[in-house]
Scaffold this motif. Structure first.
Motif, short mmCIF file in Angstrom:
data_model
loop_
_atom_site.label_atom_id
_atom_site.label_comp_id
_atom_site.label_asym_id
_atom_site.label_seq_id
_atom_site.Cartn_x
_atom_site.Cartn_y
_atom_site.Cartn_z
N LEU A 137 87.57 58.01 12.85
CA LEU A 137 88.25 57.52 14.05
C LEU A 137 88.97 56.21 13.78
CD1 LEU A 137 85.51 58.28 16.74
CD2 LEU A 137 87.55 59.62 16.22
N LEU A 138 88.33 55.31 13.05
CA LEU A 138 88.96 54.04 12.71
C LEU A 138 90.21 54.25 11.86
CD1 LEU A 138 85.95 51.69 11.84
CD2 LEU A 138 87.38 51.64 13.89
N ASN A 139 90.10 55.17 10.92
CA ASN A 139 91.25 55.45 10.04
C ASN A 139 92.43 56.03 10.79
OD1 ASN A 139 89.83 54.53 7.80
ND2 ASN A 139 89.08 56.57 7.25
N GLY A 140 92.15 56.65 11.94
CA GLY A 140 93.21 57.24 12.74
C GLY A 140 93.86 56.27 13.70
N SER A 141 93.36 55.03 13.71
CA SER A 141 93.87 54.02 14.65
C SER A 141 94.78 53.03 13.95
CB SER A 141 92.70 53.26 15.29
OG SER A 141 93.17 52.14 16.03
N PRO A 142 96.05 52.92 14.36
CA PRO A 142 96.96 51.94 13.76
C PRO A 142 96.44 50.51 13.88
CG PRO A 142 98.18 53.48 15.13
CD PRO A 142 96.72 53.73 15.40
N MET A 143 95.66 50.25 14.94
CA MET A 143 95.15 48.90 15.17
C MET A 143 93.79 48.67 14.52
SD MET A 143 96.38 48.06 19.04
CE MET A 143 98.12 48.21 19.50
N GLY A 144 93.25 49.72 13.89
CA GLY A 144 92.02 49.56 13.13
C GLY A 144 90.77 49.35 13.94
N HIS A 169 98.78 60.10 34.16
CA HIS A 169 97.67 60.03 33.23
C HIS A 169 98.04 59.03 32.14
CE1 HIS A 169 96.60 63.76 35.26
NE2 HIS A 169 97.77 64.26 34.90
N LEU A 170 97.33 57.92 32.09
CA LEU A 170 97.68 56.85 31.15
C LEU A 170 96.71 56.82 29.97
CD1 LEU A 170 99.47 54.54 30.37
CD2 LEU A 170 98.17 53.05 31.90
N LEU A 171 97.26 57.06 28.77
CA LEU A 171 96.48 57.08 27.54
C LEU A 171 96.24 55.65 27.05
CD1 LEU A 171 95.26 58.89 25.28
CD2 LEU A 171 97.52 58.86 24.20
N VAL A 172 94.97 55.33 26.79
CA VAL A 172 94.59 53.99 26.35
C VAL A 172 93.86 54.12 25.02
CG1 VAL A 172 93.46 51.83 27.00
CG2 VAL A 172 94.28 53.37 28.77
N ASN A 173 94.61 54.19 23.94
CA ASN A 173 93.96 54.39 22.63
C ASN A 173 94.65 53.65 21.49
OD1 ASN A 173 96.26 55.93 22.22
ND2 ASN A 173 95.17 57.67 21.32
N GLY A 174 95.55 52.73 21.81
CA GLY A 174 96.19 51.93 20.77
C GLY A 174 97.05 52.71 19.81
N GLY A 175 97.54 53.86 20.26
CA GLY A 175 98.40 54.67 19.40
C GLY A 175 97.64 55.52 18.39
N SER A 176 96.33 55.64 18.57
CA SER A 176 95.49 56.42 17.65
C SER A 176 95.87 57.89 17.68
CB SER A 176 94.03 56.27 18.02
OG SER A 176 93.21 57.13 17.26
N ILE A 177 95.57 58.60 16.60
CA ILE A 177 95.77 60.04 16.59
C ILE A 177 94.65 60.75 17.33
CG2 ILE A 177 97.05 59.96 14.42
CD1 ILE A 177 94.55 61.02 13.01
N TYR A 178 93.62 60.00 17.73
CA TYR A 178 92.49 60.58 18.46
C TYR A 178 92.46 60.08 19.90
CZ TYR A 178 90.81 61.94 13.86
OH TYR A 178 90.70 62.49 12.63
#
Length: 250
Positions: free
Chosen positions: A207-214, A241-250
């Protein structure tokens, strides 16, 4: 600064995690709070203490969201205590992860859908019946509804269904000035299944690897959006519907 002075907010599943963070954020902004819990009385008492310490009014109501009669009683007790309800957050839910389609049981399916779908549907129904004009209704969804992840079939499916209800409800009660939206958090650190998962766990690292913000989403990230949707700033935003994931692929 946003203010929720003279507002009353009801949050399901607010003994800990996201529900707790949202309840405490709303209290800090001046709202009176209707907490809901199913079993964890000790954690709920801690949240009550925190909110009372902010100078806000609060009650805690034990209610099982899988039982429509309990959901109705939750709203009635809130109305009895404060006379109105301006904000409702349908947050109560459970997770089921890393379970392939070939392996889940009927018992697991029924439990997850009973809480995440049935519980949310009847919470949103009672919200529609009792929320004050120009009120705010929020549903807490999951990024598994936007990015299908192997092992999340039951959980992601259960969080998808109420999103459809959000769009319907926005159309049905919009004439009253009520907005209805969902927040779609990515995996939230230190809550739910991640409260017991080591940061060194291979899945956590994936999950961390999929997050641009780490990093993973935090409860404060979600509370920020819950604050926005509850405020006057979001008065003309509904059915979204507002996605709150920092641009993650997950």
């Amino acid at each position: 600064m946003n203010t929720l002075q003279n507002k009353v907010a009801l949050i399901t599943g607010s003994a800990r995690g996201l529900g707790k963070a949202i309840a405490e954020r709303y209290a800090a902004l001046g709202a009176s709070i209707i907490l809901n819990y199913s079993r964890d009385k000790a954690s709920t008492e801690e949240v009550v203490k925190n909110i009372t310490g902010m100078g806000a009014r609060v009650i805690a109501v034990q209610a099982d969201v899988t039982k429509p009669q309990d959901v109705a009683r939750l709203f009635q007790e809130g109305l009895k205590a404060f006379g109105k309800i301006d904000i409702v957050v349908a947050n109560a839910g459970i997770e089921l992860i890393q379970l392939p389609v070939t392996d889940f049981t009927e018992e697991q399916f029924d439990r997850v859908f009973s809480i995440n779908v049935k519980g949310s549907y009847f919470t949103l129904q009672e919200a529609a019946r009792h929320i004050a004009d120009n009120g705010r209704i929020l549903y807490i969804s999951s990024s598994t509804t936007t990015s299908p992840v192997p092992g999340m079939a039951v959980y992601g499916g259960s969080k998808t269904t109420p999103k459809y209800l959000v769009e319907i409800l926005a159309k049905e009660i919009g004439h009253r000035g009520v907005t209805v939206n969902s927040i779609i958090p990515g995996p939230v650190a230190a809550t739910g299944v991640f409260s017991e998962m080591s940061t060194g766990d291979p899945f956590y690292q994936e999950l961390l690897n999929g997050s641009p913000m780490g990093r993973l989403t935090t409860v404060d990230d979600v509370a920020d959006i819950a604050e926005f949707f509850a405020s006057d700033l979001a008065g003309f935003v509904s059915g979204q519907h507002l996605l709150v994931n920092g641009g993650s692929i997950y």
